[in-house]
Design an enzyme around this catalytic site. Structure first.
Site, PDB file in Angstrom:
ATOM      1  N   LYS A   1     -17.333  -6.104   7.710  1.00 10.55           N
ATOM      2  CA  LYS A   1     -16.134  -6.957   7.065  1.00 10.55           C
ATOM      3  C   LYS A   1     -15.293  -7.661   8.239  1.00 10.55           C
ATOM      4  O   LYS A   1     -14.102  -8.202   8.225  1.00 10.55           O
ATOM      5  CB  LYS A   1     -15.035  -6.016   6.317  1.00 10.55           C
ATOM      6  CG  LYS A   1     -15.246  -6.063   4.761  1.00 10.55           C
ATOM      7  CD  LYS A   1     -14.511  -5.544   3.916  1.00 10.55           C
ATOM      8  CE  LYS A   1     -14.536  -5.933   2.431  1.00 10.55           C
ATOM      9  NZ  LYS A   1     -13.253  -5.570   1.765  1.00 10.55           N
TER      10      LYS A   1
ATOM     11  N   ARG B   1      -1.551  -6.253  -8.618  1.00 10.55           N
ATOM     12  CA  ARG B   1      -0.286  -7.042  -8.267  1.00 10.55           C
ATOM     13  C   ARG B   1       0.073  -8.243  -9.113  1.00 10.55           C
ATOM     14  O   ARG B   1       0.980  -8.360  -9.744  1.00 10.55           O
ATOM     15  CB  ARG B   1      -0.259  -7.761  -6.974  1.00 10.55           C
ATOM     16  CG  ARG B   1      -0.637  -6.721  -5.842  1.00 10.55           C
ATOM     17  CD  ARG B   1      -1.070  -7.305  -4.521  1.00 10.55           C
ATOM     18  NE  ARG B   1      -2.291  -7.736  -4.754  1.00 10.55           N
ATOM     19  CZ  ARG B   1      -3.174  -7.939  -3.719  1.00 10.55           C
ATOM     20  NH1 ARG B   1      -2.856  -7.802  -2.415  1.00 10.55           N
ATOM     21  NH2 ARG B   1      -4.355  -8.413  -4.011  1.00 10.55           N
TER      22      ARG B   1
ATOM     23  N   SER C   1      -2.968  -7.821   2.596  1.00 11.42           N
ATOM     24  CA  SER C   1      -3.486  -7.904   4.081  1.00 11.42           C
ATOM     25  C   SER C   1      -3.938  -9.094   4.671  1.00 11.42           C
ATOM     26  O   SER C   1      -3.484  -9.580   5.573  1.00 11.42           O
ATOM     27  CB  SER C   1      -4.303  -6.425   4.332  1.00 11.42           C
ATOM     28  OG  SER C   1      -4.087  -5.250   3.921  1.00 11.42           O
TER      29      SER C   1
ATOM     30  N   HIS D   1       0.939  -1.180  -0.099  1.00 12.97           N
ATOM     31  CA  HIS D   1       0.032  -0.016  -0.100  1.00 12.97           C
ATOM     32  C   HIS D   1       0.872   1.298   0.080  1.00 12.97           C
ATOM     33  O   HIS D   1       0.734   2.101  -0.698  1.00 12.97           O
ATOM     34  CB  HIS D   1      -0.863  -0.029   1.259  1.00 12.97           C
ATOM     35  CG  HIS D   1      -1.782  -0.893   1.207  1.00 12.97           C
ATOM     36  ND1 HIS D   1      -2.111  -1.795   2.465  1.00 12.97           N
ATOM     37  CD2 HIS D   1      -2.769  -1.522   0.470  1.00 12.97           C
ATOM     38  CE1 HIS D   1      -3.128  -2.393   2.389  1.00 12.97           C
ATOM     39  NE2 HIS D   1      -3.584  -2.618   1.151  1.00 12.97           N
TER      40      HIS D   1
HETATM   41  O1  PNS Z   1      -9.104  -3.039   0.061  1.00 12.49           O
HETATM   42  P1  PNS Z   1     -10.150  -3.461  -0.666  1.00 12.49           P
HETATM   43  O2  PNS Z   1     -11.136  -4.353   0.182  1.00 12.49           O
HETATM   44  O3  PNS Z   1      -9.975  -4.424  -2.053  1.00 12.49           O
HETATM   45  O4  PNS Z   1     -11.178  -2.164  -1.060  1.00 12.49           O
HETATM   46  C1  PNS Z   1     -12.238  -2.322  -1.972  1.00 12.49           C
HETATM   47  C2  PNS Z   1     -13.119  -1.025  -1.674  1.00 12.49           C
HETATM   48  C3  PNS Z   1     -13.101  -0.373  -0.551  1.00 12.49           C
HETATM   49  C4  PNS Z   1     -12.489  -0.198  -3.071  1.00 12.49           C
HETATM   50  C5  PNS Z   1     -14.545  -1.570  -2.370  1.00 12.49           C
HETATM   51  O5  PNS Z   1     -15.134  -2.471  -1.592  1.00 12.49           O
HETATM   52  C6  PNS Z   1     -15.594  -0.249  -2.415  1.00 12.49           C
HETATM   53  O6  PNS Z   1     -15.189   0.548  -3.212  1.00 12.49           O
HETATM   54  N1  PNS Z   1     -16.518  -0.352  -1.776  1.00 12.49           N
HETATM   55  C7  PNS Z   1     -17.425   0.839  -1.528  1.00 12.49           C
HETATM   56  C8  PNS Z   1     -18.689   0.302  -1.982  1.00 12.49           C
HETATM   57  C9  PNS Z   1     -18.863   0.571  -3.502  1.00 12.49           C
HETATM   58  O7  PNS Z   1     -19.094   1.872  -3.995  1.00 12.49           O
HETATM   59  N2  PNS Z   1     -19.236  -0.734  -4.080  1.00 12.49           N
HETATM   60  C10 PNS Z   1     -19.397  -0.565  -5.541  1.00 12.49           C
HETATM   61  C11 PNS Z   1     -18.186  -0.882  -6.233  1.00 12.49           C
HETATM   62  S1  PNS Z   1     -18.073  -1.100  -7.778  1.00 12.49           S
END
Ligand code: PNS
Length: 165
Positions: A43, A92, A130, A19
Protein backbone atom coordinates in the site's frame (compact mmCIF):
# COMPACT_ATOMS: atom_id res chain seq x y z
CA UNK A 1 -21.28 -13.14 31.38
CA UNK A 2 -19.89 -12.89 27.86
CA UNK A 3 -16.47 -11.42 27.38
CA UNK A 4 -16.42 -10.02 23.87
CA UNK A 5 -13.20 -9.07 22.12
CA UNK A 6 -13.61 -7.01 18.97
CA UNK A 7 -11.06 -6.01 16.36
CA UNK A 8 -11.04 -2.60 14.73
CA UNK A 9 -8.83 -3.27 11.69
CA UNK A 10 -7.40 -0.78 9.26
CA UNK A 11 -4.47 1.01 7.72
CA UNK A 12 -4.62 4.16 9.90
CA UNK A 13 -2.38 6.17 7.56
CA UNK A 14 -2.75 8.46 9.43
CA UNK A 15 -5.04 8.19 12.43
CA UNK A 16 -7.95 10.65 12.11
CA UNK A 17 -10.48 12.04 14.56
CA UNK A 18 -13.01 9.79 12.82
CA UNK A 19 -10.98 6.71 13.81
CA UNK A 20 -10.68 8.00 17.38
CA UNK A 21 -14.42 8.63 17.53
CA UNK A 22 -15.05 5.01 16.52
CA UNK A 23 -12.46 3.66 18.98
CA UNK A 24 -14.20 5.53 21.80
CA UNK A 25 -17.61 4.17 20.76
CA UNK A 26 -16.21 0.65 20.41
CA UNK A 27 -14.48 0.78 23.79
CA UNK A 28 -17.86 1.48 25.40
CA UNK A 29 -19.65 -1.57 24.05
CA UNK A 30 -16.96 -4.25 23.78
CA UNK A 31 -15.07 -5.77 26.70
CA UNK A 32 -11.80 -5.61 24.76
CA UNK A 33 -11.09 -3.68 21.60
CA UNK A 34 -7.98 -4.46 19.56
CA UNK A 35 -7.04 -1.81 17.06
CA UNK A 36 -5.18 -3.89 14.48
CA UNK A 37 -2.99 -2.23 11.88
CA UNK A 38 -2.52 -4.11 8.63
CA UNK A 39 1.11 -4.86 7.78
CA UNK A 40 1.03 -4.31 4.06
CA UNK A 41 4.08 -3.10 2.19
CA UNK A 42 2.12 -2.96 -1.10
CA UNK A 43 0.00 0.00 0.00
CA UNK A 44 3.06 2.32 0.24
CA UNK A 45 1.84 4.20 3.29
CA UNK A 46 2.95 7.76 4.10
CA UNK A 47 3.65 6.84 7.73
CA UNK A 48 5.75 3.80 8.66
CA UNK A 49 4.11 1.02 10.62
CA UNK A 50 5.99 2.10 13.76
CA UNK A 51 4.83 5.71 13.34
CA UNK A 52 1.21 4.63 12.93
CA UNK A 53 1.42 2.35 15.96
CA UNK A 54 3.00 5.15 17.97
CA UNK A 55 0.22 7.60 17.14
CA UNK A 56 -2.46 5.03 17.95
CA UNK A 57 -0.81 4.14 21.27
CA UNK A 58 -0.48 7.80 22.21
CA UNK A 59 -4.12 8.66 21.57
CA UNK A 60 -5.72 5.52 22.97
CA UNK A 61 -3.65 5.26 26.17
CA UNK A 62 -6.62 6.56 28.18
CA UNK A 63 -8.76 3.50 27.38
CA UNK A 64 -8.06 0.55 29.67
CA UNK A 65 -9.74 -1.96 27.37
CA UNK A 66 -8.13 -0.86 24.08
CA UNK A 67 -4.87 -2.31 22.82
CA UNK A 68 -2.92 -1.77 19.65
CA UNK A 69 -1.56 -4.60 17.54
CA UNK A 70 -0.53 -5.47 13.99
CA UNK A 71 -1.65 -8.24 11.70
CA UNK A 72 -0.65 -9.68 8.36
CA UNK A 73 -2.44 -12.13 6.10
CA UNK A 74 -6.13 -12.78 6.42
CA UNK A 75 -8.06 -10.80 9.01
CA UNK A 76 -10.16 -13.85 9.89
CA UNK A 77 -7.00 -15.81 10.77
CA UNK A 78 -5.89 -13.02 13.07
CA UNK A 79 -9.40 -12.97 14.62
CA UNK A 80 -9.12 -16.69 15.39
CA UNK A 81 -5.67 -16.16 16.86
CA UNK A 82 -6.86 -13.49 19.32
CA UNK A 83 -10.23 -15.17 19.93
CA UNK A 84 -12.22 -12.18 18.67
CA UNK A 85 -15.97 -12.46 18.25
CA UNK A 86 -16.55 -9.22 16.35
CA UNK A 87 -15.06 -6.88 13.79
CA UNK A 88 -15.76 -3.19 14.15
CA UNK A 89 -15.98 -1.07 11.01
CA UNK A 90 -17.12 2.49 10.49
CA UNK A 91 -19.65 3.52 7.88
CA UNK A 92 -19.58 7.22 7.08
CA UNK A 93 -21.84 7.49 4.06
CA UNK A 94 -23.81 5.20 1.77
CA UNK A 95 -20.79 5.13 -0.55
CA UNK A 96 -18.87 3.11 2.08
CA UNK A 97 -21.64 0.54 2.25
CA UNK A 98 -21.00 -1.55 -0.86
CA UNK A 99 -17.33 -2.22 -0.09
CA UNK A 100 -18.02 -2.80 3.59
CA UNK A 101 -20.90 -5.18 2.86
CA UNK A 102 -18.75 -7.18 0.46
CA UNK A 103 -15.94 -7.41 3.00
CA UNK A 104 -18.30 -8.32 5.86
CA UNK A 105 -19.98 -11.08 3.84
CA UNK A 106 -16.65 -12.44 2.61
CA UNK A 107 -15.29 -12.50 6.15
CA UNK A 108 -18.48 -14.26 7.27
CA UNK A 109 -18.02 -16.85 4.53
CA UNK A 110 -14.45 -17.44 5.73
CA UNK A 111 -15.30 -17.44 9.44
CA UNK A 112 -19.06 -17.64 10.21
CA UNK A 113 -18.59 -17.12 13.97
CA UNK A 114 -17.11 -13.67 13.48
CA UNK A 115 -19.70 -10.90 13.42
CA UNK A 116 -19.07 -7.54 11.71
CA UNK A 117 -20.53 -4.61 13.64
CA UNK A 118 -20.92 -1.28 11.86
CA UNK A 119 -20.92 2.01 13.71
CA UNK A 120 -21.41 5.54 12.45
CA UNK A 121 -18.91 8.18 13.52
CA UNK A 122 -20.10 11.59 14.74
CA UNK A 123 -21.64 13.57 11.88
CA UNK A 124 -18.80 16.08 12.14
CA UNK A 125 -16.37 13.34 11.01
CA UNK A 126 -18.62 11.76 8.40
CA UNK A 127 -16.57 13.22 5.54
CA UNK A 128 -13.11 12.60 7.04
CA UNK A 129 -10.83 9.99 5.48
CA UNK A 130 -7.09 9.34 5.78
CA UNK A 131 -6.82 9.57 1.99
CA UNK A 132 -8.32 13.07 1.81
CA UNK A 133 -6.41 14.25 4.87
CA UNK A 134 -3.12 13.24 3.16
CA UNK A 135 -4.13 14.88 -0.10
CA UNK A 136 -5.06 18.15 1.61
CA UNK A 137 -1.83 18.19 3.61
CA UNK A 138 0.27 17.47 0.50
CA UNK A 139 -1.40 20.37 -1.31
CA UNK A 140 -0.83 22.79 1.57
CA UNK A 141 -4.38 22.89 2.99
CA UNK A 142 -5.36 22.84 6.64
CA UNK A 143 -6.43 19.60 8.32
CA UNK A 144 -7.06 21.25 11.68
CA UNK A 145 -9.90 19.53 13.52
CA UNK A 146 -9.79 16.47 11.27
CA UNK A 147 -6.83 14.79 13.01
CA UNK A 148 -5.31 15.28 16.48
CA UNK A 149 -2.95 18.27 16.60
CA UNK A 150 0.13 16.08 17.08
CA UNK A 151 -0.83 14.07 14.00
CA UNK A 152 -1.29 17.30 12.06
CA UNK A 153 2.22 18.40 13.01
CA UNK A 154 3.71 15.03 12.00
CA UNK A 155 1.76 15.16 8.75
CA UNK A 156 3.15 18.61 7.98
CA UNK A 157 6.75 17.58 8.57
CA UNK A 158 6.21 14.38 6.57
CA UNK A 159 4.84 16.16 3.51
CA UNK A 160 7.38 19.00 3.77
CA UNK A 161 10.18 16.45 4.10
CA UNK A 162 8.89 14.52 1.08
CA UNK A 163 8.59 17.62 -1.11
CA UNK A 164 12.24 18.52 -0.40
CA UNK A 165 13.43 15.18 -1.78
O1 PNS B 1 -8.36 1.05 6.61
P1 PNS B 1 -8.76 0.16 5.49
O2 PNS B 1 -7.73 0.25 4.38
O3 PNS B 1 -10.17 0.41 5.02
O4 PNS B 1 -8.74 -1.35 6.05
C1 PNS B 1 -8.94 -2.45 5.19
C2 PNS B 1 -8.64 -3.77 5.92
C3 PNS B 1 -7.27 -3.74 6.56
C4 PNS B 1 -9.69 -4.00 6.99
C5 PNS B 1 -8.73 -4.91 4.85
O5 PNS B 1 -7.94 -4.59 3.76
C6 PNS B 1 -8.29 -6.27 5.40
O6 PNS B 1 -8.96 -6.86 6.21
N1 PNS B 1 -7.12 -6.76 4.94
C7 PNS B 1 -6.55 -8.03 5.38
C8 PNS B 1 -6.58 -9.10 4.30
C9 PNS B 1 -7.93 -9.80 4.27
O7 PNS B 1 -8.37 -10.42 5.21
N2 PNS B 1 -8.60 -9.65 3.11
C10 PNS B 1 -9.92 -10.21 2.87
C11 PNS B 1 -11.00 -9.21 3.31
S1 PNS B 1 -12.60 -9.80 2.96
Amino acid sequence: MKDVTAIYPGTFDPLTNGHLDLIERGSKIFDQLIVAVLINAEKDPLFTLEERLGMLREFTAKYDNVRIDTFGGLLVDYAKQVNAKALLRGIRAISDYEYELQMALMNRKLFPDLETVFMMPAVSYSYVSSRLVKEIARLGGSVTGLVPQAVEERLQSKVNGKSKK
